[in-house]
Design an enzyme around this catalytic site. Structure first.
Site, PDB file in Angstrom:
ATOM      1  N   ASP A   4      47.309  34.632  40.288  1.00 26.79           N
ATOM      2  CA  ASP A   4      48.579  35.195  39.836  1.00 26.79           C
ATOM      3  C   ASP A   4      49.789  34.786  40.667  1.00 26.79           C
ATOM      4  O   ASP A   4      50.930  35.064  40.295  1.00 26.79           O
ATOM      5  CB  ASP A   4      48.502  36.724  39.775  1.00 26.79           C
ATOM      6  CG  ASP A   4      47.948  37.347  41.058  1.00 26.79           C
ATOM      7  OD1 ASP A   4      48.333  36.902  42.159  1.00 26.79           O
ATOM      8  OD2 ASP A   4      47.133  38.283  40.951  1.00 26.79           O
ATOM      9  N   HIS A  38      41.252  29.355  43.433  1.00 23.07           N
ATOM     10  CA  HIS A  38      40.987  29.127  42.004  1.00 23.07           C
ATOM     11  C   HIS A  38      42.211  28.626  41.247  1.00 23.07           C
ATOM     12  O   HIS A  38      42.225  28.637  40.011  1.00 23.07           O
ATOM     13  CB  HIS A  38      40.470  30.420  41.365  1.00 23.07           C
ATOM     14  CG  HIS A  38      39.126  30.831  41.897  1.00 23.07           C
ATOM     15  ND1 HIS A  38      38.680  32.141  41.865  1.00 23.07           N
ATOM     16  CD2 HIS A  38      38.142  30.109  42.498  1.00 23.07           C
ATOM     17  CE1 HIS A  38      37.469  32.200  42.410  1.00 23.07           C
ATOM     18  NE2 HIS A  38      37.133  30.985  42.805  1.00 23.07           N
ATOM     19  N   CYS A  57      47.500  18.680  31.999  1.00 17.72           N
ATOM     20  CA  CYS A  57      46.963  17.989  30.824  1.00 17.72           C
ATOM     21  C   CYS A  57      45.671  17.300  31.232  1.00 17.72           C
ATOM     22  O   CYS A  57      45.659  16.494  32.175  1.00 17.72           O
ATOM     23  CB  CYS A  57      47.967  16.975  30.282  1.00 17.72           C
ATOM     24  SG  CYS A  57      47.310  15.995  28.895  1.00 17.72           S
ATOM     25  N   GLY A  80      39.165  43.710  48.278  1.00 20.92           N
ATOM     26  CA  GLY A  80      39.213  43.800  46.826  1.00 20.92           C
ATOM     27  C   GLY A  80      38.409  42.763  46.084  1.00 20.92           C
ATOM     28  O   GLY A  80      38.812  42.318  45.006  1.00 20.92           O
ATOM     29  N   SER A  81      37.266  42.378  46.621  1.00 16.40           N
ATOM     30  CA  SER A  81      36.409  41.390  45.956  1.00 16.40           C
ATOM     31  C   SER A  81      34.969  41.876  45.949  1.00 16.40           C
ATOM     32  O   SER A  81      34.453  42.326  46.977  1.00 16.40           O
ATOM     33  CB  SER A  81      36.482  40.029  46.656  1.00 16.40           C
ATOM     34  OG  SER A  81      35.566  39.115  46.070  1.00 16.40           O
ATOM     35  N   SER A  82      34.318  41.757  44.791  1.00 22.21           N
ATOM     36  CA  SER A  82      32.904  42.107  44.691  1.00 22.21           C
ATOM     37  C   SER A  82      32.014  40.967  45.165  1.00 22.21           C
ATOM     38  O   SER A  82      30.800  41.135  45.276  1.00 22.21           O
ATOM     39  CB  SER A  82      32.544  42.460  43.249  1.00 22.21           C
ATOM     40  OG  SER A  82      32.752  41.338  42.404  1.00 22.21           O
ATOM     41  N   ARG A 116      36.161  48.840  46.505  1.00 18.75           N
ATOM     42  CA  ARG A 116      35.588  49.969  45.783  1.00 18.75           C
ATOM     43  C   ARG A 116      34.366  49.476  45.011  1.00 18.75           C
ATOM     44  O   ARG A 116      34.476  48.661  44.109  1.00 18.75           O
ATOM     45  CB  ARG A 116      36.612  50.571  44.822  1.00 18.75           C
ATOM     46  CG  ARG A 116      36.118  51.828  44.133  1.00 18.75           C
ATOM     47  CD  ARG A 116      37.079  52.270  43.064  1.00 18.75           C
ATOM     48  NE  ARG A 116      36.609  53.485  42.417  1.00 18.75           N
ATOM     49  CZ  ARG A 116      37.108  53.973  41.287  1.00 18.75           C
ATOM     50  NH1 ARG A 116      38.090  53.348  40.679  1.00 18.75           N
ATOM     51  NH2 ARG A 116      36.602  55.080  40.762  1.00 18.75           N
ATOM     52  N   CYS A 140      42.682  49.136  49.128  1.00 14.96           N
ATOM     53  CA  CYS A 140      43.148  48.091  50.048  1.00 14.96           C
ATOM     54  C   CYS A 140      44.464  48.479  50.715  1.00 14.96           C
ATOM     55  O   CYS A 140      44.594  48.389  51.948  1.00 14.96           O
ATOM     56  CB  CYS A 140      43.317  46.768  49.287  1.00 14.96           C
ATOM     57  SG  CYS A 140      41.771  46.092  48.646  1.00 14.96           S
TER      58      CYS A 140
END
Length: 282
Positions: free
Chosen positions: A110, A125, A133, A223-225, A250, A267
């Site tokens: 984001d 990522h 393209c 905040g990552s599983s 969580r 967090c």
């Protein structure tokens, strides 16, 4: 239970985390849980509905797959593009400015960390605000494509649909959507400059992330599983180096058995408590 209750860390957990981290050089690995306070849904947090994200193979296989993706992404882009950095983003940026944070590896696409002021940042990522393209590899701003798609599909972006992670929206029928061609070569093979499921993370990002793990004195996962290997491998590398690992998330993660400390709390609330001298306990 009140939803805020799980967000507040226990004072004893904060004290223990302080003792573990001390004044070490910190590396942060962040996930989707960092952006939920900005209104962007995550994939696997408690209460999240089941998601079936498009794979890279599905995207490149057929024009219909790309049509489905871009129709949903076009509707979701207005919400994604208007999201603002939240308290966690700003707290981490402040830690970087103060020299506490050596680097940040984000699994999010984001761009909110950069907007909050981060400089030592790996967008593992990719970035949803860029478009590439697949035919000619031209890289352009997502805002330019959004204007093209608005002209080709008047009013389509105003449709009512539930938000999904990574700027997507939940739409069942996308058959009437017109996909924009590349302005450089004319191919209808535009793709957001992000790593899809089933696609490899670019080598240079992986190498930079591993280099930061080697330089760090502690790793903090926020905040990552850690369900995907692209992030979990850095936790395993930190564990192999025997540096402290703190996981704040969580719900359970695939790295819980490697953690020195695991906190099931919010967090922003946890980072605020860690930086506040009044939250210490003896």
């Amino acid at each position: 239970m009140d939803d805020r209750a799980w967000r507040q860390p226990e004072p004893a957990d904060i004290a223990r985390t302080r003792r573990v981290l001390g004044d070490r050089r910190l590396l942060v690995l962040g996930g989707a849980g960092l952006s939920t306070d900005s209104g962007i849904p995550d994939y696997r947090g408690p209460g999240s509905p089941a998601r079936t994200p498009m794979t890279y193979q599905e995207f490149v296989r057929t024009p219909e797959g790309r049509q489905r993706y871009w129709a949903r992404a076009h509707v979701g882009w207005g919400r994604m593009s208007s999201a603002e950095p939240n308290r966690t983003h700003h707290l981490l940026a402040a830690m970087e400015r103060e020299g506490q944070l050596h680097g940040l590896i984000t699994q999010n696409v984001d761009g909110l960390h950069e907007r909050a002021g981060h400089r030592r940042l790996v967008d593992l990522h990719g970035r949803i605000d860029r478009v590439i393209c697949l035919a000619c590899h031209d890289l352009t701003p997502r805002a330019d494509l959004h204007r093209q798609l608005c002209a080709l599909n008047p009013g389509y972006d105003l449709r009512t649909a539930d938000s999904a992670p990574d700027g997507d929206a939940i739409l069942d029928d996308t058959t009437g959507f017109v996909v924009a061609p590349c302005k450089s070569c004319g191919a209808e093979q535009l793709k957001p400059d992000v790593v899809f499921f089933g696609e490899n993370v670019p080598k240079e990002r992986v190498e930079q992330s591993y280099a930061w793990v080697e330089e760090a004195e502690a790793l903090v996962v926020l905040g990552s599983s850690l369900q995907v290997m692209s992030g979990l491998r850095f936790v395993r590398a930190a564990h192999k180096r025997a540096i402290p690992i703190v996981i704040i998330n969580r719900g359970t993660t695939r790295g819980d058995d490697l953690a020195t400390v695991k906190l099931e709390s919010g967090c922003a609330e946890t980072l605020t408590s860690l930086s506040s001298p009044t939250s210490a306990v003896g």
